[in-house]
Design a protein around this motif. Structure first.
Motif, PDB file in Angstrom:
ATOM      1  N   VAL A   1      -5.149  16.870  -3.526  1.00 34.31           N
ATOM      2  CA  VAL A   1      -5.593  18.220  -3.844  1.00 34.31           C
ATOM      3  C   VAL A   1      -7.056  18.385  -3.433  1.00 34.31           C
ATOM      4  O   VAL A   1      -7.923  17.620  -3.865  1.00 34.31           O
TER       5      VAL A   1
ATOM      6  N   ALA B   1       0.002  11.165  -6.546  1.00 37.07           N
ATOM      7  CA  ALA B   1      -1.219  11.981  -6.542  1.00 37.07           C
ATOM      8  C   ALA B   1      -2.375  11.115  -6.066  1.00 37.07           C
ATOM      9  O   ALA B   1      -2.774  10.182  -6.754  1.00 37.07           O
ATOM     10  N   CYS B   2      -2.882  11.403  -4.880  1.00 37.02           N
ATOM     11  CA  CYS B   2      -3.913  10.538  -4.294  1.00 37.02           C
ATOM     12  C   CYS B   2      -5.206  11.311  -4.098  1.00 37.02           C
ATOM     13  O   CYS B   2      -5.294  12.210  -3.262  1.00 37.02           O
ATOM     14  N   SER B   3      -6.221  10.931  -4.881  1.00 42.26           N
ATOM     15  CA  SER B   3      -7.518  11.595  -4.763  1.00 42.26           C
ATOM     16  C   SER B   3      -8.282  11.069  -3.557  1.00 42.26           C
ATOM     17  O   SER B   3      -9.240  11.678  -3.102  1.00 42.26           O
TER      18      SER B   3
ATOM     19  N   ASN C   1     -18.021  10.408 -11.060  1.00 43.60           N
ATOM     20  CA  ASN C   1     -17.212   9.622 -11.993  1.00 43.60           C
ATOM     21  C   ASN C   1     -18.082   8.820 -12.956  1.00 43.60           C
ATOM     22  O   ASN C   1     -17.786   8.701 -14.128  1.00 43.60           O
TER      23      ASN C   1
ATOM     24  N   LEU D   1       0.783   8.612 -10.962  1.00 45.14           N
ATOM     25  CA  LEU D   1      -0.664   8.679 -11.129  1.00 45.14           C
ATOM     26  C   LEU D   1      -1.205   7.257 -11.246  1.00 45.14           C
ATOM     27  O   LEU D   1      -0.520   6.367 -11.760  1.00 45.14           O
ATOM     28  N   ALA D   2      -2.446   7.079 -10.822  1.00 48.72           N
ATOM     29  CA  ALA D   2      -2.979   5.711 -10.751  1.00 48.72           C
ATOM     30  C   ALA D   2      -3.807   5.324 -11.979  1.00 48.72           C
ATOM     31  O   ALA D   2      -4.647   4.437 -11.888  1.00 48.72           O
ATOM     32  N   HIS D   3      -3.580   5.973 -13.102  1.00 50.75           N
ATOM     33  CA  HIS D   3      -4.356   5.608 -14.301  1.00 50.75           C
ATOM     34  C   HIS D   3      -4.128   4.142 -14.660  1.00 50.75           C
ATOM     35  O   HIS D   3      -3.008   3.643 -14.572  1.00 50.75           O
TER      36      HIS D   3
ATOM     37  N   LEU E   1       0.237  13.385  -2.377  1.00 54.81           N
ATOM     38  CA  LEU E   1      -0.269  14.741  -2.581  1.00 54.81           C
ATOM     39  C   LEU E   1      -1.763  14.621  -2.807  1.00 54.81           C
ATOM     40  O   LEU E   1      -2.189  13.943  -3.743  1.00 54.81           O
TER      41      LEU E   1
ATOM     42  N   HIS F   1     -10.068  20.421  -4.035  1.00 56.95           N
ATOM     43  CA  HIS F   1     -10.564  21.382  -5.029  1.00 56.95           C
ATOM     44  C   HIS F   1     -11.508  22.408  -4.402  1.00 56.95           C
ATOM     45  O   HIS F   1     -11.778  23.441  -4.997  1.00 56.95           O
TER      46      HIS F   1
ATOM     47  N   GLY G   1      -9.607   8.221  -4.033  1.00 57.40           N
ATOM     48  CA  GLY G   1     -10.434   7.249  -4.761  1.00 57.40           C
ATOM     49  C   GLY G   1      -9.787   5.864  -4.719  1.00 57.40           C
ATOM     50  O   GLY G   1      -8.637   5.720  -4.270  1.00 57.40           O
ATOM     51  N   ARG G   2     -10.506   4.902  -5.253  1.00 57.87           N
ATOM     52  CA  ARG G   2     -10.049   3.506  -5.173  1.00 57.87           C
ATOM     53  C   ARG G   2      -8.671   3.307  -5.813  1.00 57.87           C
ATOM     54  O   ARG G   2      -7.784   2.665  -5.236  1.00 57.87           O
ATOM     55  N   ASP G   3      -8.470   3.876  -7.005  1.00 59.45           N
ATOM     56  CA  ASP G   3      -7.263   3.562  -7.771  1.00 59.45           C
ATOM     57  C   ASP G   3      -6.002   4.136  -7.122  1.00 59.45           C
ATOM     58  O   ASP G   3      -5.002   3.439  -6.948  1.00 59.45           O
ATOM     59  N   SER G   4      -6.067   5.438  -6.791  1.00 62.94           N
ATOM     60  CA  SER G   4      -4.845   6.033  -6.236  1.00 62.94           C
ATOM     61  C   SER G   4      -4.604   5.537  -4.814  1.00 62.94           C
ATOM     62  O   SER G   4      -3.454   5.452  -4.365  1.00 62.94           O
TER      63      SER G   4
ATOM     64  N   ARG H   1      -5.908  21.320 -10.408  1.00 60.44           N
ATOM     65  CA  ARG H   1      -5.211  20.268  -9.637  1.00 60.44           C
ATOM     66  C   ARG H   1      -3.747  20.193 -10.054  1.00 60.44           C
ATOM     67  O   ARG H   1      -2.844  20.165  -9.235  1.00 60.44           O
TER      68      ARG H   1
END
Ligand SMILES: Nc1ncnc2c1ncn2[C@@H]1O[C@H](COP(=O)(O)OP(=O)(O)OP(=O)(O)O)[C@@H](O)[C@H]1O
Length: 489
Positions: free
Chosen positions: A80, A48-50, A212, A141-143, A78, A82, A52-55, A125
């Motif tokens: 999403v 899951a790639c937003s 964020n 997920l990149a948590h 993937l 929004h 953002g930096r993490d994903s 999402r």
């Protein structure tokens, strides 16, 4: 690092410095692959790639390790969209272009968001991604550990129990309406700062979503104001909170195992109960120590719900279980995320009843009459049906019953009956109590009788939507069966 919604200039340098296997981010990913190797085997993996930096960092590390032959699979991205921010289309295009340059396949999914908060976007999402996944696909997920610490503190201020304080899990089997999939968070032990350094060093063209950090929701405030204060108090605060989550996860697993075994001991009649009604034995529950009773009820009430009921509700259900008087009128209502439930106690059973099921039970029974015909294999008569479920009686007649008439009608309180297990006929409340029929089922009891060609009427059976009591006058000329079928939602 960027401070607004702008995206770093594109195209990116795909041939930048590679990621050695010893890099902490690569090492954390490879360790997690080792940990979940059996679960990963043979499965499709998505990320899951937003944008953002993490994903994006996770996608970049996956791609780098794959190129070096250290990763046995290459996840597909993937993203999403929004559609709630004007720039979201630009982000989607950007993520796709970057993914292509990395040799990663990327799917853009469009979410339908109902509401204007972060939770609504999150729900939409997950729905969009779930619809795309097949049974048992894996979603990365990149948590990271800063996310985990924030999650723990958020739950702490909301008064969570041991399950909630165990935080996000590195691997979780997720049941959705569309099927089952696996959530995988390989970086829960990795610090946000490490991701930032990596993103800068690799010049990752990530998108910085300003909401964020600057949003006025609790999580943004926690991130902006509380986390720095905690780290000033103890530089190890984030790592320590993450460690607490891991310790509590062990505790939560132990509690969960115990609760499931207590439920299995107390579970009643699962074969015949419809799915909208569950039952536990009150006497088995009463024998449990209080703490185990609370955990057992907590788990039982939450079995197919995403969130547990409030603590007060569990305490009230616990009080209903341990009560020694014979008052069976109490109904404890809980409005869960989509369904409503009533918990009630009758005789030795504690019931959890779906509101939709109770409404269905309150519908009238259609009186029916059927001319029996031996040559017909089986005949079915509908007693009650709506969009939730259909209750019917299936009848099979012998030659002896041909041309007799079968009558099925709601049992009224003035009719006395004698089942094969009773010594004398009973009616009304005494009959219901003798047969263990709770209040909410009493409008759903029908009596089946047969009138032969000489005009003699023989009572055959009492039926509920899921039970049949043969009456002592029962004849072998006809065989009846009660059937309940649920209409898929
Ligand atoms: N629009 C999206 N499309 C796909 N995946 C997403 C999207 N938004 C978030 N995710 C996934 O959910 C995880 C957690 O979401 P969260 O909102 O905390 O992340 P973020 O700060 O928006 O993005 P990132 O974690 O990529 O920096 C992300 O790491 C990412 O894997």
């Amino acid at each position: 690092m960027q401070t607004d919604t702008t995206i770093m200039p594109y195209p990116v340098t795909v041939s930048g410095p590679d990621t050695p296997l010893s890099h902490p981010l690569a090492a954390a990913l490879l360790t997690s692959i080792d940990d979940y190797h059996p679960q990963l085997r043979g499965r499709r993996v998505w990320l899951a790639c937003s944008g953002g930096r993490d994903s994006m960092a996770l996608a970049a590390v996956c791609a780098a390790l794959y190129r070096q032959g250290a990763l046995p699979f290459l996840p597909q991205l993937l993203h999403v969209d929004h559609g709630i921010q004007a720039v979201s289309k630009t982000w989607a295009t950007h993520v796709q272009a970057w993914a292509e340059a990395q040799g990663l396949s990327c799917h853009i999914l469009r979410a339908q968001v109902f509401g204007d908060n972060e939770q609504a976007a999150r729900t939409a999402r997950y729905h969009a991604m779930q619809a795309h996944l097949r049974q048992d696909d894996v979603l990365m997920l990149a948590h990271h550990s800063d996310d985990q610490a924030e999650t723990l503190l958020m739950r702490l201020i909301q008064g969570a129990g041991v399950q909630g304080l165990a935080g996000m899990q590195p691997w979780r089997v997720q049941e959705a309406d569309t099927g089952r999939y696996q959530l995988w968070r390989p970086w829960l032990g990795v610090r946000r700062a490490a991701l930032s350094r990596y993103a800068e060093c690799q010049q990752l063209p990530y998108i910085n979503d300003p909401t964020n950090d600057t949003g006025d929701n609790q999580r943004s405030q926690l991130r902006r104001d509380i986390m720095p204060a905690l780290t000033a108090l103890n530089p190890q605060a984030i790592d320590n909170i993450t460690r607490s989550a891991a310790l509590l996860r062990d505790a939560a697993d132990t509690v969960q195992t115990q609760a499931k075994s207590d439920i299995a001991q107390a579970l009643i009649d699962t074969e015949t109960y419809p799915p909208y009604q569950r039952g536990l034995s009150v006497s088995t529950l009463q024998a449990l120590p209080r703490a185990r009773l609370r955990q057992c009820l907590h788990t039982w009430l939450t079995l197919d719900e995403p969130l547990p009921p409030p603590k007060q509700y569990i305490d009230d259900v616990g009080a209903l279980v341990v009560r020694r008087d014979a008052n069976h009128q109490t109904a404890l209502y809980w409005q869960a995320s989509e369904r409503g439930y009533h918990v009630r106690r009758y005789q030795d059973t504690l019931y959890r009843l779906d509101s939709a099921w109770l409404s269905w039970l309150a519908l009238p029974i259609t009186s029916q009459r059927l001319l029996l015909n031996h040559s017909t294999q089986t005949q079915s008569i509908i007693l009650r049906a709506d969009s939730l479920c259909r209750w019917q009686v299936r009848v099979q007649a012998t030659a002896e019953a041909t041309n007799s008439t079968l009558h099925i009608q709601a049992l009224t309180r003035d009719v006395s009956v004698k089942t094969t297990r009773m010594n004398h006929p009973q009616r009304g409340k005494k009959l219901y109590q003798r047969l263990g029929i709770p209040m909410w089922l009493r409008g759903s009891i029908a009596i089946i009788s047969m009138t032969d060609t000489d005009g003699h009427t023989t009572p055959i059976a009492l039926i509920s939507p899921y039970h049949l009591w043969p009456l002592s006058t029962k004849t072998d000329a006809v065989h009846c069966e009660t059937l309940l079928s649920f209409i898929a939602e």
